[in-house]
Design a protein around this motif. Structure first.
Motif, mmCIF file in Angstrom:
data_model
loop_
_atom_site.group_PDB
_atom_site.id
_atom_site.type_symbol
_atom_site.label_atom_id
_atom_site.label_comp_id
_atom_site.label_asym_id
_atom_site.label_seq_id
_atom_site.Cartn_x
_atom_site.Cartn_y
_atom_site.Cartn_z
ATOM 1 N N PRO A 396 0.816 -1.211 0.000
ATOM 2 C CA PRO A 396 0.000 0.000 0.000
ATOM 3 C C PRO A 396 0.857 1.272 0.000
ATOM 4 C CG PRO A 396 0.247 -0.779 2.227
ATOM 5 C CD PRO A 396 1.135 -1.640 1.354
ATOM 6 N N PHE A 397 2.129 1.165 -0.436
ATOM 7 C CA PHE A 397 3.056 2.298 -0.303
ATOM 8 C C PHE A 397 3.608 2.752 -1.650
ATOM 9 C CE2 PHE A 397 3.412 0.214 3.908
ATOM 10 C CZ PHE A 397 2.939 1.256 4.680
ATOM 11 N N GLU A 398 2.736 3.056 -2.594
ATOM 12 C CA GLU A 398 3.227 3.585 -3.858
ATOM 13 C C GLU A 398 3.675 5.040 -3.667
ATOM 14 O OE1 GLU A 398 -0.090 3.389 -6.491
ATOM 15 O OE2 GLU A 398 -0.924 5.262 -5.779
ATOM 16 N N ALA A 399 4.660 5.447 -4.469
ATOM 17 C CA ALA A 399 5.204 6.794 -4.287
ATOM 18 C C ALA A 399 5.301 7.584 -5.584
ATOM 19 C CB ALA A 399 6.596 6.697 -3.664
ATOM 20 N N ASP A 400 4.878 7.000 -6.697
ATOM 21 C CA ASP A 400 5.072 7.661 -7.988
ATOM 22 C C ASP A 400 3.787 8.219 -8.587
ATOM 23 O OD1 ASP A 400 3.810 5.294 -8.613
ATOM 24 O OD2 ASP A 400 5.129 4.771 -10.280
ATOM 25 N N TRP A 401 2.707 8.242 -7.811
ATOM 26 C CA TRP A 401 1.414 8.678 -8.332
ATOM 27 C C TRP A 401 1.300 10.194 -8.192
ATOM 28 C CZ3 TRP A 401 -0.352 5.290 -11.386
ATOM 29 C CH2 TRP A 401 -1.684 5.221 -11.782
ATOM 30 N N GLU A 402 2.256 10.885 -8.842
ATOM 31 C CA GLU A 402 2.322 12.336 -8.738
ATOM 32 C C GLU A 402 3.166 12.863 -9.897
ATOM 33 O OE1 GLU A 402 4.226 12.936 -4.987
ATOM 34 O OE2 GLU A 402 6.194 12.311 -5.712
ATOM 35 N N GLY A 403 3.050 14.148 -10.164
ATOM 36 C CA GLY A 403 3.887 14.782 -11.167
ATOM 37 C C GLY A 403 3.303 14.735 -12.561
ATOM 38 N N THR A 404 3.879 15.544 -13.451
ATOM 39 C CA THR A 404 3.387 15.639 -14.818
ATOM 40 C C THR A 404 4.153 14.742 -15.786
ATOM 41 O OG1 THR A 404 4.843 17.521 -15.264
ATOM 42 C CG2 THR A 404 2.624 18.017 -14.465
ATOM 43 N N VAL A 405 5.314 14.242 -15.374
ATOM 44 C CA VAL A 405 6.129 13.395 -16.238
ATOM 45 C C VAL A 405 6.274 12.020 -15.596
ATOM 46 C CG1 VAL A 405 8.376 13.090 -17.345
ATOM 47 C CG2 VAL A 405 7.401 15.388 -17.119
ATOM 48 N N LYS A 406 5.945 10.990 -16.348
ATOM 49 C CA LYS A 406 6.060 9.629 -15.836
ATOM 50 C C LYS A 406 7.532 9.301 -15.597
ATOM 51 C CE LYS A 406 4.459 4.939 -16.915
ATOM 52 N NZ LYS A 406 3.699 4.124 -17.889
#
Length: 827
Positions: A396-406
């Motif tokens: 339950p610890f995703e950290a990349d679900w943010e920002g405009t660039v993958k």
């Protein structure tokens, strides 16, 4: 040189501080353990539940190798390097480690963070729910472990499938690499299945990477106590699956209603809205079995993740659910492992020290925490009548679900796994969902054995099937490319032996994000309403669905594909998905959607029988064509065709024919799609009955109203009536379709549809066999029975032949019956 010592169920090799053990789990399955230490680590596996039980093996020395043999398998171990070769009983090589050994360990120290549970925690919320961060006050040594590498040699004429569900949409994994960690759109199952008739499973719960590319053919693992992997023989996909279940536990049968149509969206707001949706489906005579209550069932102002109903929006939950049940509709409710805002559930777990370091995510690895979490769900939801769980965000610890660039793939791996390792043992970062699912399953089974566990969860792991789970592939975007990639994604997940996979029909994100975040990139903005307010108490007034006809076409094709998935579920944000959001009766899109929802219900006798056969016979609701026709290399790289059960090859349409974005019409696009028909069978067009020879490519008709479906000669396909919900018409006739041209067999299965009484034999099986030489359908005596069983049923038998369709009708009362297709007298 390795010295060898034989034991009852294993053989142990030792040399210069290295130890290798070959353990026979059964005559076709071998555990390989390797450690560079004086003794093996003997601990309980999170994945494997079966003990070693096979002692019937022989030992012989051949040249510089020791060969351990059963009636089905030979295992050759080099005394010089410890390299292992696996052969069938005839001596044909199935898999071979490199001659130099292929097993590498690098010592490492494992540390863990220490948290002050009284310290303040920073909290927030993103598009994927609540988030909380705790700061470690210390980092201390925990244990010695290893980084590990496992090397293999794969044959040139071999295809590989498995490893779970990943957004790249790979089919055959030859020539590919895959990062194995949990994320919103990644579900890990560390199993591979080969077209050569064997499987490999690594009993490891840490981050892994698989390579079969310029870097070599190997598996890498970040943290293991020792190497433990399993060679799973069998010779074909079904036998491999049965051996996988013998290792990891039997998959329980989902209730019959779980295979019906599931309507969801982000989100239904209150009880009256949901009752109105159910009533409208019934008014339109469109089948429906499940409505889904997404996040925010909990009270306003009560934080995130409280497992109870908001008394303002659901003032009488029991009455609300009873009304749904009276219409034949079940309720699935979203629950989360994270809790925030000092809601009562969070406080209870935190006060008992059962939260992880962020004081918001409960410690699913702790049995007491699982028990308390279940008690909360039971008290607030299940005891009120809730039928099914949607366990969201179980990474339950995703950290990349943010920002405009993958982020780049290697950076995403680091970012997400580093976040998980802040709170979890680095040897267990992939296994959170497995333990979370166990808590739900064990809790519900103890509370009420009359209702089967249904748990839709976004993460998965090897063995999770034993807890009644269905996994879906995360928050995907509405594009034709994503639809295309989803097909092999689901097939690879189920190839591992995990039987139930699904997705958001129509995708989660329909339009594009106003803030331009990289993960919210749907192609269709017209009519989309964006996210609803967190504190909303009434339905959003403008939530009338996307108005782009390009999306209507994509959605219709997606729903056709979804009709042939283990769970048939429409869900997403941006825009409502109910059938009336796509026109009305007489509209081409509406009518096609209605047609396929109704077809799903006609197929329930087939689907439910195959689901029962998952545990009984290693059947699969999703399977790669290459694992059904492994001798036809033309099937190896098919990514847009698959088998739904043993009798239907599904060929979804994956490009537009009528509209582009913004409702722009397309002109002169052929209403066809290419299909490959494998060698070794004749093929019936499901819709027209036309027969084609195998071993050829054809252009299949694919207008909007049709998804190309092909049935191999030698198939029996039982179908029923259109019901408004599963089990509505228990006494209705069945139609048994027999596709002649080869011998066929099918076990028609029935039970009460819910409860676990079937585990005690309260079910019924009838074996249907078509004898091609004698041109007769043999119907067996009915085996066993169950309360409420229909003792006599009309069977309409349709024989599909080269001369055309021949039909007859019989009354089946449970006794053996022989049906000739040409109008002769029955026996």
């Amino acid at each position: 040189m390795f010295n060898f010592v034989q034991h009852e169920t294993s053989g142990v090799f030792a040399a210069n501080g290295k130890r290798l053990k070959i353990t026979f789990m059964n005559s076709e399955t071998v555990r390989v353990s390797y450690i560079e230490a004086d003794a093996f680590v003997e601990g309980e596996s999170a994945i494997v539940t079966a003990p070693a039980s096979h002692s019937g093996f022989t030992v012989a020395e051949e040249n510089d190798s020791v060969v351990l043999s059963t009636s089905d398998l030979k295992v050759s171990v080099s005394k010089k390097s410890g390299a292992i070769g696996f052969m069938d009983a005839a001596g044909n090589v199935l898999q071979q480690e490199p001659a130099r050994g292929g097993k590498s360990l690098i010592k490492k120290d494992v540390f863990r963070n220490v948290y002050d549970h009284s310290a303040e925690v920073s909290t927030g919320q993103n598009i994927d729910g609540a988030r909380a961060e705790g700061e470690a006050v210390d980092r201390i040594f925990d244990r010695h472990a290893f980084e590990a590498k496992l090397e293999f040699t794969f044959a040139d004429d071999e295809a590989l499938f498995g490893l779970g569900s990943h957004e790249e949409g790979y089919g055959n994994l030859r020539g590919k690499s895959q990062q194995l960690y949990q994320q919103n759109m990644k579900m890990v199952v560390p199993c591979l299945v080969s077209s050569k008739g064997y499987g490999l499973m690594w009993d490891c719960s840490s981050t892994m990477v698989f390579h079969d590319d310029a870097y070599g053919s190997y598996w890498w693992a970040e943290c293991v106590d020792q190497i433990d992997y399993y060679f799973i023989g069998g010779g074909n996909a079904s036998a491999i699956a049965k051996n996988y279940y013998a290792l990891t536990g039997t998959p329980p049968l989902l209730p019959r209603w779980a295979f019906g149509y599931v309507q969801s969206k982000e989100r239904y707001v209150n009880a009256e809205e949901m009752l109105g949706i159910a009533r409208e489906y019934r008014r339109r005579n469109i089948p429906l079995d499940v409505l889904v209550l997404d996040w925010k069932s909990w009270p306003d102002g009560n934080g995130w993740g409280q497992k109870s109903f908001d008394p303002a929006r659901f003032p009488d939950p029991v009455k609300f659910i009873d009304e749904l049940h009276a219409m034949g509709v079940k309720l699935m409710v979203s629950i989360w492992p994270i809790m925030s805002g000092d809601c009562p559930n969070q406080i209870e777990l935190r006060e008992q020290g059962l939260m992880l370091g962020n004081q918001s995510t409960y410690n699913a690895f702790d049995s007491n925490a699982r028990k308390i979490y279940w008690n909360q769900a039971n008290e607030g939801l299940f005891s009120k009548g809730v039928d099914a769980w949607w366990c969201d965000c179980t990474e339950p610890f995703e950290a990349d679900w943010e920002g405009t660039v993958k982020p780049e793939p290697h950076l995403r791996l680091i970012k997400n796994t580093d976040q998980a390792k802040r709170y979890l043992d680095e040897g267990q970062t992939n296994a959170y969902s497995l333990f979370h699912s166990q808590g739900i399953y064990d809790g519900q089974r103890a509370a009420n054995d009359k209702k089967r566990v249904v748990n839709l969860t976004r993460s998965s792991y090897a063995g999770q099937h034993r807890y009644g789970t269905i996994s879906w592939n995360g928050d995907i975007c509405a594009t034709w490319e994503v639809l295309k990639r989803s097909i092999p994604e689901g097939v690879n997940f189920c190839a591992t032996g995990e039987p139930y996979w699904t997705l958001d029909i129509g995708a989660f994100f329909v339009g594009s994000d106003p803030e331009n975040r990289w993960f919210w990139k749907g192609d269709y903005d017209a009519g989309c309403r964006g996210l609803g307010p967190m504190e909303g108490t009434e339905p959003i007034a403008n939530d009338n669905g996307c108005t782009d006809l390009g999306y209507w076409e994509l959605y219709t094709r997606w729903l056709q594909y979804g009709c042939f998935l283990p769970m048939f579920r429409s869900h997403g944000t941006d825009a409502a998905r109910e059938i009336w959001r796509f026109g009305d009766e007489g509209n081409r899109f509406y009518d096609t959607i209605a047609k396929f929802i109704r077809l799903r219900y006609q197929m329930l006798p087939y689907i439910y029988s195959v689901a029962a056969g998952v545990a009984d016979a290693g059947l699969a609701l999703l399977r790669p064509v290459a694992l059904v026709y492994p001798t036809d290399s033309n099937t190896f790289d098919l990514t847009d065709q698959y088998f739904f059960g043993p009798g239907l090859m599904v060929c979804p349409v994956i490009q537009p024919m009528y509209y582009e974005q913004n409702s722009q019409p397309l002109e002169r696009v052929p209403e066809m799609r290419p299909v490959y028909l494998p060698q070794g069978s004749g093929w019936y067009d499901f819709w027209t009955g036309e027969i084609h020879e195998g071993g050829q490519h054809i252009e299949a008709a694919a207008p909007l109203e049709t998804i190309p479906l092909f049935v191999p000669a030698g198939t029996i396909l039982p179908m029923g009536p259109v019901e408004q919900y599963a089990g509505e018409l228990p006494e209705a006739p069945l139609k048994i379709h027999v596709y002649t041209g080869a011998d066929a067999s099918f076990v028609w299965y029935e039970d009460a549809g819910d409860t676990y009484a079937y585990e005690n034999g309260e079910c019924a099986r009838v074996t249907l066999k078509w004898n091609e030489a004698e041109q007769k359908l043999n119907i067996s005596d009915r085996e066993e029975s169950f309360e409420g069983m229909v003792s006599t049923r009309t069977l309409k038998v349709a024989f599909h032949t080269v001369e055309g369709l021949k039909e007859t009708e019989i009354e089946y009362s449970g006794k053996k019956y022989v049906v000739p297709p040409l109008g002769g007298s029955a026996e």
